[in-house]
Motif scaffolding. Structure first.
Motif, PDB file in Angstrom:
ATOM      1  N   LEU A  76      15.677  39.490 116.133  1.00  0.00           N
ATOM      2  CA  LEU A  76      15.955  39.139 114.743  1.00  0.00           C
ATOM      3  C   LEU A  76      16.475  37.704 114.695  1.00  0.00           C
ATOM      4  CD1 LEU A  76      17.860  42.414 113.806  1.00  0.00           C
ATOM      5  CD2 LEU A  76      15.570  41.791 113.008  1.00  0.00           C
ATOM      6  N   ALA A  77      16.432  37.122 113.514  1.00  0.00           N
ATOM      7  CA  ALA A  77      16.937  35.760 113.327  1.00  0.00           C
ATOM      8  C   ALA A  77      18.439  35.700 113.589  1.00  0.00           C
ATOM      9  CB  ALA A  77      16.640  35.290 111.902  1.00  0.00           C
ATOM     10  N   ARG A  78      18.880  34.588 114.138  1.00  0.00           N
ATOM     11  CA  ARG A  78      20.306  34.406 114.466  1.00  0.00           C
ATOM     12  C   ARG A  78      21.231  34.556 113.254  1.00  0.00           C
ATOM     13  NH1 ARG A  78      21.713  32.034 119.396  1.00  0.00           N
ATOM     14  NH2 ARG A  78      23.519  31.111 118.416  1.00  0.00           N
ATOM     15  N   PRO A  79      20.838  34.118 112.035  1.00  0.00           N
ATOM     16  CA  PRO A  79      21.758  34.247 110.901  1.00  0.00           C
ATOM     17  C   PRO A  79      21.871  35.676 110.345  1.00  0.00           C
ATOM     18  CG  PRO A  79      20.129  32.502 110.492  1.00  0.00           C
ATOM     19  CD  PRO A  79      19.696  33.253 111.716  1.00  0.00           C
ATOM     20  N   ASN A  80      21.153  36.629 110.917  1.00  0.00           N
ATOM     21  CA  ASN A  80      21.153  37.984 110.378  1.00  0.00           C
ATOM     22  C   ASN A  80      22.571  38.571 110.397  1.00  0.00           C
ATOM     23  OD1 ASN A  80      20.632  40.894 110.087  1.00  0.00           O
ATOM     24  ND2 ASN A  80      18.507  40.256 110.257  1.00  0.00           N
ATOM     25  N   PRO A  81      22.999  39.191 109.286  1.00  0.00           N
ATOM     26  CA  PRO A  81      24.351  39.767 109.246  1.00  0.00           C
ATOM     27  C   PRO A  81      24.559  40.969 110.166  1.00  0.00           C
ATOM     28  CG  PRO A  81      23.158  40.304 107.234  1.00  0.00           C
ATOM     29  CD  PRO A  81      22.304  39.339 108.013  1.00  0.00           C
ATOM     30  N   VAL A  82      23.479  41.504 110.709  1.00  0.00           N
ATOM     31  CA  VAL A  82      23.618  42.669 111.577  1.00  0.00           C
ATOM     32  C   VAL A  82      24.381  42.345 112.851  1.00  0.00           C
ATOM     33  CG1 VAL A  82      21.495  42.507 112.960  1.00  0.00           C
ATOM     34  CG2 VAL A  82      22.396  44.757 112.318  1.00  0.00           C
ATOM     35  N   TRP A  83      24.319  41.075 113.321  1.00  0.00           N
ATOM     36  CA  TRP A  83      24.975  40.733 114.587  1.00  0.00           C
ATOM     37  C   TRP A  83      26.485  40.937 114.498  1.00  0.00           C
ATOM     38  CZ3 TRP A  83      21.215  41.200 117.535  1.00  0.00           C
ATOM     39  CH2 TRP A  83      19.973  40.612 117.297  1.00  0.00           C
ATOM     40  N   ALA A  84      27.091  40.561 113.374  1.00  0.00           N
ATOM     41  CA  ALA A  84      28.533  40.749 113.218  1.00  0.00           C
ATOM     42  C   ALA A  84      28.879  42.239 113.213  1.00  0.00           C
ATOM     43  CB  ALA A  84      29.025  40.077 111.933  1.00  0.00           C
ATOM     44  N   ALA A  85      28.071  43.038 112.521  1.00  0.00           N
ATOM     45  CA  ALA A  85      28.327  44.485 112.460  1.00  0.00           C
ATOM     46  C   ALA A  85      28.198  45.122 113.840  1.00  0.00           C
ATOM     47  CB  ALA A  85      27.384  45.145 111.464  1.00  0.00           C
ATOM     48  N   ILE A  86      27.199  44.705 114.617  1.00  0.00           N
ATOM     49  CA  ILE A  86      27.041  45.231 115.982  1.00  0.00           C
ATOM     50  C   ILE A  86      28.223  44.796 116.851  1.00  0.00           C
ATOM     51  CG2 ILE A  86      25.654  45.065 118.094  1.00  0.00           C
ATOM     52  CD1 ILE A  86      23.155  44.979 116.292  1.00  0.00           C
TER      53      ILE A  86
END
Length: 196
Positions: free
Chosen positions: A55-65
Motif C-alpha cells: 500500500l502507499a506510504r501515506p495510508n492511515p492503516v500503517w498507524a493503526a497496525i
C-alpha cells in the motif's frame, strides 16, 4: 459475523474461495480509535497461512497496525437477493415468505508484519506480479515506486468462512429458489446458483 452451522465453510473451502477472490478489505482496529481503518485492496494468498500486499506510504492503516498488529482481511463476493415469494413454504401465501440474501464471505484474522526494507518490498511485489502479470518488468527498476510504498505480510491465525445458500433447507425448497435464480439471471444469480 454470525455463522450458522449450515452456512459454515471448512478452512479448505474458505481458502479456495479467497484464492479465487483476492480483493478485500483490510481492517485494522488500532487502539482507542472511534472507528477502525478499512482499506479496500488487492492481495495475494501465498499459502494457507500467509497473505502479502503493498500500500502507499501515506495510508492511515500503517498507524493503526503500529498500535495493534491484529487485523482482519474480509472478502465477500457476488451476492444475490432472494425474494420472499421464492422461499415461501408450500401452502403458505407467497407474499409471506421470508426474503434473504445469498452470499459468500470469508474473514481471515491475521497478525500483520509491516515490511519497510527494500528487499522485503521487492519480494512482495515480485510475488504479486508473478501472480497477476507475469512478464512484467522487474520492480527493482522502479525506485520511485519502491520509495512510495510499504509492504505487509499477514500471518493467518483464524479462518471464518460463511457460505449462505439455504444449506439447512430441503431439496424441494432449493429447487424452487434455483428456478427463480435461473429465470431472473441477474447480477450474482449465476454465482448463487452454482453454490446452491
Amino acid at each position: 459475523m454470525l455463522i450458522h452451522p449450515w452456512d459454515a465453510g471448512t478452512d479448505e473451502q474458505s481458502l479456495a474461495y479467497v484464492k479465487d477472490h483476492q480483493f478485500g478489505h483490510l481492517i485494522a482496529a488500532g487502539r482507542g480509535r472511534e472507528v477502525p481503518v478499512v482499506v479496500p485492496t488487492q492481495f495475494l494468498l501465498v499459502d494457507d497461512r500467509t497473505i502479502v500486499l503493498h500500500l502507499a506510504r501515506p495510508n492511515p492503516v500503517w498507524a493503526a497496525i503500529g498500535e495493534n498488529p491484529k487485523v482482519v482481511m474480509s472478502v465477500a463476493g457476488p451476492w444475490a437477493y432472494i425474494p420472499g415469494r421464492w422461499r415461501a413454504e408450500p401452502g403458505n401465501e407467497p407474499e409471506l415468505g421470508v426474503p434473504t440474501t445469498f452470499y459468500s464471505s470469508v474473514q481471515l484474522i491475521c497478525r500483520a508484519e509491516v515490511v519497510t526494507e527494500t528487499e522485503g518490498k521487492l519480494e512482495i511485489l515480485r510475488e504479486q506480479l508473478a501472480d497477476l502479470e507475469s512478464g512484467h518488468g522487474d520492480p527493482a527498476r522502479m525506485p520511485r515506486l519502491m520509495s512510495g510504498i510499504q509492504g505487509v505480510r499477514l500471518a493467518i491465525e483464524e479462518i471464518r468462512g460463511k457460505f449462505k445458500y439455504d444449506g439447512h433447507k430441503d431439496a424441494a425448497h432449493r429447487e424452487r429458489v434455483a428456478k427463480g435464480l435461473t429465470e431472473r439471471a441477474g447480477p450474482g444469480d449465476s454465482s448463487a446458483l452454482s453454490h446452491l
